[in-house]
Design a protein around this motif. Structure first.
Motif, PDB file in Angstrom:
ATOM      1  N   LEU A  58       0.938  -1.311   0.139  1.00 16.54           N
ATOM      2  CA  LEU A  58       0.056  -0.005  -0.110  1.00 16.54           C
ATOM      3  C   LEU A  58       0.958   1.169   0.215  1.00 16.54           C
ATOM      4  O   LEU A  58       1.918   1.311   0.555  1.00 16.54           O
ATOM      5  N   SER A  59       0.350   2.114  -0.641  1.00 19.89           N
ATOM      6  CA  SER A  59       1.145   3.505  -0.684  1.00 19.89           C
ATOM      7  C   SER A  59       0.976   4.390   0.472  1.00 19.89           C
ATOM      8  O   SER A  59       0.046   3.773   1.462  1.00 19.89           O
ATOM      9  N   ALA A  60       1.789   5.131   1.011  1.00 23.18           N
ATOM     10  CA  ALA A  60       1.650   6.037   2.270  1.00 23.18           C
ATOM     11  C   ALA A  60       0.289   6.629   2.321  1.00 23.18           C
ATOM     12  O   ALA A  60      -0.252   6.403   3.586  1.00 23.18           O
ATOM     13  N   ARG A  61      -0.124   6.985   1.411  1.00 19.96           N
ATOM     14  CA  ARG A  61      -1.696   7.635   1.637  1.00 19.96           C
ATOM     15  C   ARG A  61      -2.574   6.450   1.513  1.00 19.96           C
ATOM     16  O   ARG A  61      -3.641   6.872   2.364  1.00 19.96           O
ATOM     17  N   LEU A  88      -6.592   3.785   5.075  1.00 25.16           N
ATOM     18  CA  LEU A  88      -6.898   2.510   5.860  1.00 25.16           C
ATOM     19  C   LEU A  88      -7.000   2.856   7.479  1.00 25.16           C
ATOM     20  O   LEU A  88      -7.849   2.192   8.210  1.00 25.16           O
ATOM     21  N   ALA A  89      -5.942   3.677   7.878  1.00 24.31           N
ATOM     22  CA  ALA A  89      -5.996   3.708   9.455  1.00 24.31           C
ATOM     23  C   ALA A  89      -7.084   4.486   9.735  1.00 24.31           C
ATOM     24  O   ALA A  89      -7.586   4.191  11.035  1.00 24.31           O
ATOM     25  N   LEU A  90      -7.556   5.494   9.084  1.00 24.24           N
ATOM     26  CA  LEU A  90      -8.757   6.116   9.423  1.00 24.24           C
ATOM     27  C   LEU A  90      -9.934   5.274   9.211  1.00 24.24           C
ATOM     28  O   LEU A  90     -10.966   5.425  10.124  1.00 24.24           O
ATOM     29  N   VAL A 107      -9.757  15.307   6.774  1.00 27.19           N
ATOM     30  CA  VAL A 107      -8.630  15.271   7.535  1.00 27.19           C
ATOM     31  C   VAL A 107      -7.247  15.186   6.746  1.00 27.19           C
ATOM     32  O   VAL A 107      -6.119  15.918   7.140  1.00 27.19           O
ATOM     33  N   LEU A 108      -7.349  14.479   5.700  1.00 23.89           N
ATOM     34  CA  LEU A 108      -6.364  14.511   4.711  1.00 23.89           C
ATOM     35  C   LEU A 108      -6.094  15.562   3.594  1.00 23.89           C
ATOM     36  O   LEU A 108      -5.379  15.443   2.687  1.00 23.89           O
ATOM     37  N   PHE A 109      -7.016  16.378   3.621  1.00 19.78           N
ATOM     38  CA  PHE A 109      -7.289  17.662   2.881  1.00 19.78           C
ATOM     39  C   PHE A 109      -7.192  17.038   1.533  1.00 19.78           C
ATOM     40  O   PHE A 109      -6.437  17.629   0.374  1.00 19.78           O
ATOM     41  N   ILE A 110      -8.115  16.106   1.031  1.00 15.86           N
ATOM     42  CA  ILE A 110      -8.469  15.753  -0.193  1.00 15.86           C
ATOM     43  C   ILE A 110      -9.812  15.602  -0.388  1.00 15.86           C
ATOM     44  O   ILE A 110     -10.400  15.921   0.386  1.00 15.86           O
TER      45      ILE A 110
END
Length: 221
Positions: free
Chosen positions: A156-159, A164-166, A179-182
């Motif tokens: 998995l990429s860092a993003r 996934l953690a969220l 939260v991730l500004f996306i």
């Protein structure tokens, strides 16, 4: 006799056109200004100018080219997302390669069209983008589907790990986007990618599989 005041026409959709070719900008401006449905507020020749003009003019939709000297479109989209710009970014470019498509959408673009799109399709796409709906040309949509359907046991990429953690915390797509500004569309794209990589079909299975594989830390002490 009373006059019905509910027939007031809707305000035109305001646009910022971003392209390093003056001829392309002139053509797009002429096309959109030929109808009262749209108003072109400004033009930019690169991504840096685009961010500055978007901040100054607050357009509804930004038509964004990608490959431009002096500041590319993907970096501009990412910066506008970081700044929480109200404008919806509709990429309008000649390129439909994976190296162009995926980064633009992951950066926060609402849609992605190719420059050979017919006039009516472009108008429809801008209207849809202004409403926050995702717009993809058929060629780009096919590429995205192929990208996420290709069996991928890669890491998995860092993003994707952040998303996934969220998800594991029960965070909604809307809150993850905040939260991730996306954009929410970008969150969904990341989820689709990580589902494919984990070989699952939903959020619960993704979290369970991630714990099993040690991608997420153990639950509890």
């Amino acid at each position: 006799m009373t006059t019905d005041t509910n027939d007031t026409p809707e305000a035109p959709i305001t646009l910022l056109i971003v392209d390093d070719h003056p001829v392309v900008r002139d053509g797009l401006r002429g096309m959109f200004e030929s109808t009262p449905d749209f108003t072109v507020l400004a033009e930019a020749a690169n991504g840096v100018e685009a961010v500055a003009l978007a901040t100054a003019h607050d357009p509804d939709v930004i038509l964004m080219d990608l490959r431009m000297p002096g500041g590319g479109g993907v970096d501009a989209i990412a910066e506008l997302t970081r700044l929480r710009s109200r404008a919806k970014v509709l990429v309008l470019t000649t390129y439909d390669t994976d190296s162009d498509t995926l980064p633009a959408i992951e950066a926060g673009a609402t849609g992605y069209l190719l420059k050979d799109a017919p006039r009516d399709e472009l108008f429809t796409a801008v209207r849809a983008a202004a409403q926050g709906r995702t717009v993809l040309s058929p060629a780009v949509a096919s590429r995205l589907v192929s990208a996420v359907q290709t069996p991928g046991n890669g890491p998995l990429s860092a993003r994707e790990r952040e998303v996934l953690a969220l998800v594991a915390k029960g965070t909604s797509n809307r809150e993850i986007a905040r939260v991730l500004f996306i954009s929410e569309a970008t969150v969904k794209t990341h989820l689709t990618h990580l589902y494919c990589k984990l070989g699952v079909k939903d959020r619960a299975a993704a979290v369970a599989t991630a714990y099993e594989r040690g991608i997420l830390g153990p639950v509890g002490p």
